[in-house]
Design a protein around this motif. Structure first.
Motif, PDB file in Angstrom:
ATOM      1  N   ARG A 246       0.824  -1.219   0.000  1.00 18.05           N
ATOM      2  CA  ARG A 246       0.000   0.000   0.000  1.00 18.05           C
ATOM      3  C   ARG A 246       0.852   1.260   0.000  1.00 18.05           C
ATOM      4  NH1 ARG A 246      -4.332  -0.084   4.627  1.00 18.05           N
ATOM      5  NH2 ARG A 246      -4.691   1.942   3.612  1.00 18.05           N
ATOM      6  N   GLU A 247       1.946   1.258   0.716  1.00 22.12           N
ATOM      7  CA  GLU A 247       2.755   2.471   0.843  1.00 22.12           C
ATOM      8  C   GLU A 247       3.827   2.585  -0.234  1.00 22.12           C
ATOM      9  OE1 GLU A 247       4.218  -0.420   4.114  1.00 22.12           O
ATOM     10  OE2 GLU A 247       2.410   0.016   2.970  1.00 22.12           O
ATOM     11  N   ALA A 248       3.772   1.764  -1.300  1.00 17.50           N
ATOM     12  CA  ALA A 248       4.778   1.800  -2.357  1.00 17.50           C
ATOM     13  C   ALA A 248       4.907   3.188  -2.998  1.00 17.50           C
ATOM     14  CB  ALA A 248       4.470   0.744  -3.410  1.00 17.50           C
ATOM     15  N   PRO A 249       3.818   3.897  -3.380  1.00 18.52           N
ATOM     16  CA  PRO A 249       3.989   5.229  -3.997  1.00 18.52           C
ATOM     17  C   PRO A 249       4.667   6.225  -3.065  1.00 18.52           C
ATOM     18  CG  PRO A 249       1.772   4.383  -4.370  1.00 18.52           C
ATOM     19  CD  PRO A 249       2.402   3.484  -3.364  1.00 18.52           C
ATOM     20  N   TYR A 250       4.337   6.161  -1.785  1.00 20.58           N
ATOM     21  CA  TYR A 250       4.891   7.132  -0.851  1.00 20.58           C
ATOM     22  C   TYR A 250       6.374   6.854  -0.579  1.00 20.58           C
ATOM     23  CZ  TYR A 250      -0.139   7.274  -0.385  1.00 20.58           C
ATOM     24  OH  TYR A 250      -1.477   7.332  -0.667  1.00 20.58           O
ATOM     25  N   ALA A 251       6.755   5.574  -0.629  1.00 26.79           N
ATOM     26  CA  ALA A 251       8.174   5.243  -0.467  1.00 26.79           C
ATOM     27  C   ALA A 251       8.985   5.769  -1.647  1.00 26.79           C
ATOM     28  CB  ALA A 251       8.344   3.732  -0.327  1.00 26.79           C
ATOM     29  N   LEU A 252       8.415   5.655  -2.857  1.00 28.95           N
ATOM     30  CA  LEU A 252       9.123   6.155  -4.034  1.00 28.95           C
ATOM     31  C   LEU A 252       9.105   7.683  -4.094  1.00 28.95           C
ATOM     32  CD1 LEU A 252       8.074   3.625  -6.840  1.00 28.95           C
ATOM     33  CD2 LEU A 252      10.081   3.579  -5.356  1.00 28.95           C
ATOM     34  N   GLU A 253       8.061   8.298  -3.558  1.00 28.83           N
ATOM     35  CA  GLU A 253       7.967   9.755  -3.613  1.00 28.83           C
ATOM     36  C   GLU A 253       9.113  10.411  -2.837  1.00 28.83           C
ATOM     37  OE1 GLU A 253       4.527  13.203  -3.202  1.00 28.83           O
ATOM     38  OE2 GLU A 253       4.332  11.319  -2.085  1.00 28.83           O
ATOM     39  N   LYS A 254       9.529   9.779  -1.743  1.00 26.12           N
ATOM     40  CA  LYS A 254      10.654  10.332  -0.984  1.00 26.12           C
ATOM     41  C   LYS A 254      11.928  10.331  -1.822  1.00 26.12           C
ATOM     42  CE  LYS A 254       8.813   8.924   3.515  1.00 26.12           C
ATOM     43  NZ  LYS A 254       9.043   8.086   4.717  1.00 26.12           N
ATOM     44  N   LEU A 255      12.102   9.292  -2.643  1.00 24.09           N
ATOM     45  CA  LEU A 255      13.275   9.251  -3.519  1.00 24.09           C
ATOM     46  C   LEU A 255      13.172  10.321  -4.608  1.00 24.09           C
ATOM     47  CD1 LEU A 255      13.950   5.434  -4.049  1.00 24.09           C
ATOM     48  CD2 LEU A 255      15.303   7.047  -2.733  1.00 24.09           C
ATOM     49  N   ILE A 256      11.944  10.509  -5.128  1.00 25.86           N
ATOM     50  CA  ILE A 256      11.771  11.523  -6.175  1.00 25.86           C
ATOM     51  C   ILE A 256      12.083  12.906  -5.629  1.00 25.86           C
ATOM     52  CG2 ILE A 256      10.065  12.603  -7.704  1.00 25.86           C
ATOM     53  CD1 ILE A 256       8.706   9.852  -7.902  1.00 25.86           C
ATOM     54  N   ASP A 257      11.648  13.175  -4.403  1.00 22.44           N
ATOM     55  CA  ASP A 257      11.915  14.494  -3.813  1.00 22.44           C
ATOM     56  C   ASP A 257      13.413  14.724  -3.598  1.00 22.44           C
ATOM     57  OD1 ASP A 257       9.217  14.973  -3.812  1.00 22.44           O
ATOM     58  OD2 ASP A 257       8.917  14.336  -1.721  1.00 22.44           O
ATOM     59  N   SER A 258      14.162  13.653  -3.389  1.00 20.80           N
ATOM     60  CA  SER A 258      15.621  13.769  -3.201  1.00 20.80           C
ATOM     61  C   SER A 258      16.371  13.308  -4.448  1.00 20.80           C
ATOM     62  CB  SER A 258      16.067  12.948  -1.990  1.00 20.80           C
ATOM     63  OG  SER A 258      15.728  11.584  -2.154  1.00 20.80           O
ATOM     64  N   TYR A 259      15.766  13.505  -5.617  1.00 19.37           N
ATOM     65  CA  TYR A 259      16.340  13.002  -6.876  1.00 19.37           C
ATOM     66  C   TYR A 259      17.742  13.565  -7.107  1.00 19.37           C
ATOM     67  CZ  TYR A 259      16.766  12.052 -11.888  1.00 19.37           C
ATOM     68  OH  TYR A 259      17.197  11.619 -13.128  1.00 19.37           O
ATOM     69  N   ASP A 260      17.949  14.827  -6.786  1.00 20.43           N
ATOM     70  CA  ASP A 260      19.244  15.453  -7.045  1.00 20.43           C
ATOM     71  C   ASP A 260      20.365  14.855  -6.202  1.00 20.43           C
ATOM     72  OD1 ASP A 260      18.035  17.122  -8.876  1.00 20.43           O
ATOM     73  OD2 ASP A 260      17.635  18.687  -7.363  1.00 20.43           O
ATOM     74  N   GLU A 261      20.017  14.166  -5.132  1.00 22.59           N
ATOM     75  CA  GLU A 261      21.037  13.555  -4.269  1.00 22.59           C
ATOM     76  C   GLU A 261      21.414  12.149  -4.720  1.00 22.59           C
ATOM     77  OE1 GLU A 261      19.526  13.635  -0.329  1.00 22.59           O
ATOM     78  OE2 GLU A 261      19.177  15.813  -0.314  1.00 22.59           O
ATOM     79  N   ILE A 262      20.676  11.611  -5.680  1.00 22.19           N
ATOM     80  CA  ILE A 262      20.961  10.257  -6.190  1.00 22.19           C
ATOM     81  C   ILE A 262      22.013  10.377  -7.280  1.00 22.19           C
ATOM     82  CG2 ILE A 262      20.007   8.191  -7.265  1.00 22.19           C
ATOM     83  CD1 ILE A 262      17.279   8.990  -6.197  1.00 22.19           C
ATOM     84  N   SER A 263      23.114   9.674  -7.127  1.00 23.62           N
ATOM     85  CA  SER A 263      24.210   9.747  -8.092  1.00 23.62           C
ATOM     86  C   SER A 263      24.321   8.506  -8.980  1.00 23.62           C
ATOM     87  CB  SER A 263      25.542   9.951  -7.353  1.00 23.62           C
ATOM     88  OG  SER A 263      25.769   8.885  -6.441  1.00 23.62           O
ATOM     89  N   GLU A 264      23.648   7.424  -8.638  1.00 28.46           N
ATOM     90  CA  GLU A 264      23.788   6.179  -9.388  1.00 28.46           C
ATOM     91  C   GLU A 264      22.747   6.104 -10.500  1.00 28.46           C
ATOM     92  OE1 GLU A 264      23.172   6.253  -6.145  1.00 28.46           O
ATOM     93  OE2 GLU A 264      25.169   5.911  -5.288  1.00 28.46           O
ATOM     94  N   PRO A 265      23.144   5.970 -11.766  1.00 25.02           N
ATOM     95  CA  PRO A 265      22.180   5.901 -12.873  1.00 25.02           C
ATOM     96  C   PRO A 265      21.223   4.720 -12.782  1.00 25.02           C
ATOM     97  CG  PRO A 265      24.392   6.337 -13.700  1.00 25.02           C
ATOM     98  CD  PRO A 265      24.532   6.005 -12.253  1.00 25.02           C
ATOM     99  N   ASN A 266      21.703   3.558 -12.287  1.00 18.25           N
ATOM    100  CA  ASN A 266      20.815   2.393 -12.229  1.00 18.25           C
ATOM    101  C   ASN A 266      19.681   2.589 -11.233  1.00 18.25           C
ATOM    102  OD1 ASN A 266      22.654   2.337 -10.118  1.00 18.25           O
ATOM    103  ND2 ASN A 266      22.700   0.098  -9.986  1.00 18.25           N
ATOM    104  N   VAL A 267      19.932   3.344 -10.170  1.00 20.25           N
ATOM    105  CA  VAL A 267      18.858   3.640  -9.216  1.00 20.25           C
ATOM    106  C   VAL A 267      17.839   4.585  -9.859  1.00 20.25           C
ATOM    107  CG1 VAL A 267      18.304   4.636  -6.959  1.00 20.25           C
ATOM    108  CG2 VAL A 267      20.381   3.270  -7.250  1.00 20.25           C
ATOM    109  N   LYS A 268      18.291   5.576 -10.606  1.00 25.89           N
ATOM    110  CA  LYS A 268      17.383   6.517 -11.270  1.00 25.89           C
ATOM    111  C   LYS A 268      16.532   5.808 -12.318  1.00 25.89           C
ATOM    112  CE  LYS A 268      20.429  10.553 -10.711  1.00 25.89           C
ATOM    113  NZ  LYS A 268      21.209  11.593 -11.420  1.00 25.89           N
TER     114      LYS A 268
END
Length: 587
Positions: A246-268
């Motif tokens: 149920r909480e899958a969208p909200y877990a991914l939303e936190k990553l989207i909000d911190s997108y600029d901090e993600i440096s690995e292309p495979n994670v993006k």
């Protein structure tokens, strides 16, 4: 060198091929690993060249015959030799799956072994798994996951994954392994959590029905998995299990909000793909976050793959606004792999066939054909005899001293030749008169008389002392006095698995082979035997065991030492005769 020539020879017919195999079979009993490996290659080559037989059945029979000598060499060699033998055993397991399954305990990791042997054994264990031994092998691999060696731990997780994905462990095995992998997600060990997450992505593709208990810990695992490969795997799983978590969208939303901090292309890339999948499962919750993600991904130039994929998704959504099912069919491709099909990286049948052509060479060690690491001018090309055999099929087998056993028993012993006695056996023929006339065939001008013919040596015989006995101390001292390289390792194929040690002892006593000690364990029978030749006084010391793993085809493995024999070649002949006695008693 003779053994190296045999793979280049094509037998004229089946009979000649079986004759060569029977002649080479005693070489498998030696303790020389080089001779044993050369004989195995000769056997495999002959099996390929014998026409009129089922090739797979012939190969399985050959591999079944060489299994016991190989296992014995692996258990008693140096680390360098053991690694080489294990690489060849791995190739034979790929060639004939199931033959080595009953010997899976021989491939358990031992603490004193070098790391290269440990890694290789971990990779071999999944190939030996069947419904009977799967629980033991999975438990052994699970123990190795906690090893302090990071590489060892990762390999153990991957081996468990192969068992689950290949579905070779029987009913419930894949589910049991998946539960173990889910438990590893909660371990406070970085590499184990990451490797378990990657393993679960493969398991869920082969077994989509396991979503229900793989999904619950994913949002929690996303917070503390730090390795890029593990984090990308968790994100991928959230997209696959979005209808369960149920909480899958909200877990991914936190990553989207911190997108600029993600440096690995495979994670993006995993984040983009999973968000698109969730959009078609739960549009109201994902629409706005998907728009923000596409805006950032289309402007991201750190990865060309990510940039192009984001543009493709964006343009598909704009051009197919009237029919969103077109985009859905592109994003939600069927990633489920049927149970009967392996992953493409495991489909290496052509490579394995090419490697078997170069068996007992460095190609097996490197896992690649010789043409990839040897320059063409230095390569040794095997040129086999042309198919047009110089002998006619009917002639090639002529002159055989005994009939050839059928294909299903190519290793049967040849019957002993029957001595022909003339009618006037009582009269002793006078020796031929010496001739003074010497023919100089080679033109050397040698007029010396021809030497007298050599008197043939008397045949070696074996007669065991009926009531021979010796103490335990004498047995140990004689056994230790004979060097291990002089020991002969061989096998006896038994007609059935004995009910107790008494059955074997009684059969051997009838042939004057005595028992020093014996015992029955959970997995095998063990015997310490001895006998004495009444002619030469040679004492034969035997240590043997009978495994209970194959009750339908029991095999007694023997290590024989001859003590007191003055002539080594005569002792070897006597050991061969002793083997005939043991075969007659137990076969």
């Amino acid at each position: 060198h003779v053994l190296e020539l045999i793979p280049r020879y094509i037998p004229a017919n089946e009979e000649e091929g079986f004759q060569i195999m029977n002649l080479l079979d005693p070489v498998l009993r030696t303790s020389n690993s080089g001779a044993v490996m050369a004989t195995i290659r000769a056997f495999l080559s002959l099996a390929d060249n014998i026409n009129g037989n089922d090739l797979e059945a012939m190969q399985r029979q050959v591999v079944g015959r060489i299994k016991a000598p190989l296992i014995t060499l692996v258990a008693s060699g140096s680390p360098e030799l053991v690694y080489c033998l294990l690489k060849h055993v791995e190739s034979l397991i790929d060639l004939c799956p199931g033959i080595f399954d009953d010997e899976y305990r021989q491939f358990y990791v031992r603490y004193h072994e070098p790391t290269n042997i440990k890694y290789l054994k971990i990779n071999i264990l999944p190939k030996l798994t069947n419904p009977d031994n799967a629980p033991d092998i999975v438990a052994e691999l699970a123990e190795n996951v906690a090893d302090v060696d990071v590489t060892m731990s990762r390999l153990a997780v991957r081996s468990m994954t192969r068992i689950a994905c290949r579905d070779v462990g029987g009913a419930g095995c894949a589910e049991s392994i998946a539960r173990r992998l889910v438990e590893m997600l909660d371990l406070n060990v970085t590499h184990v959590c990451s490797e378990a997450a990657t393993a679960l992505t493969a398991v869920i593709r082969k077994h989509p029905s396991l979503k229900s208990f793989i999904a619950p810990p994913l949002p929690r695992a996303l917070r503390y998995v730090t390795e890029p490969s593990g984090k990308a795997s968790i994100v991928y799983l959230l997209g696959e299990c979005g209808d369960v978590v149920r909480e899958a969208p909200y877990a991914l939303e936190k990553l989207i909000d911190s997108y600029d901090e993600i440096s690995e292309p495979n994670v993006k890339i995993a984040l983009l793909t999973s968000t698109m999948k969730l959009f078609f499962l739960r549009p109201p919750e994902v629409q706005r976050m998907l728009g923000r993600l596409l805006g950032k991904a289309t402007e991201d130039v750190s990865s060309q793959d990510l940039h192009d994929r984001a543009l493709m998704y964006y343009r598909l959504l704009r051009s197919s606004s009237g029919n969103p099912h077109v985009v859905e069919s592109v994003v939600k491709t069927n990633v489920v792999i049927p149970e009967t099909i392996n992953f493409s990286e495991e489909d290496d049948g052509e490579l394995r066939a090419a490697l078997m052509e170069e068996f007992n060479t460095l190609s097996i060690m490197y896992g690649k054909p010789s043409e990839t690491f040897i320059r063409e001018e230095f390569q040794v090309k095997y040129v086999k005899m042309p198919e047009e055999h110089p002998l006619e099929p009917s002639v090639a087998g002529a002159g055989a001293a005994a009939p050839i056993p059928p294909a299903n028993d190519i290793y049967a012993e040849e019957p002993a030749p029957v001595a022909v006695v003339p009618e006037d056996a009582g009269a002793v023929a006078p020796p031929p008169a010496a001739s003074d006339h010497v023919v100089d065939l080679l033109g050397f001008g040698d007029s010396a008389p021809a030497p007298a013919p050599a008197i043939p040596a008397s045949p070696v015989g074996l007669s065991l002392v009926p009531a021979f006995s010796m103490s335990g101390e004498d047995y140990e001292s004689k056994w230790g006095a004979v060097a291990e390289p002089d020991a002969i390792v061989t096998t006896v194929a038994m007609s059935r698995l004995p009910a107790s040690t008494d059955v074997v002892e009684e059969s051997l006593m009838n042939k004057h082979v005595m028992t020093m000690a014996s015992g029955e364990l959970d997995t095998e029978f063990k015997f310490f035997l001895y006998a004495q030749d009444s002619v030469s006084g040679t004492v034969f010391l035997i240590q043997s065991n009978i495994s209970k793993a194959s009750p339908n085809e029991p095999l007694m493995i023997l290590t024989i030492k001859a003590s007191g024999g003055e002539n080594p070649s005569e002792s070897k002949q006597k050991v061969d005769m002793l083997m005939e006695v043991l075969n007659a008693a137990l076969g």
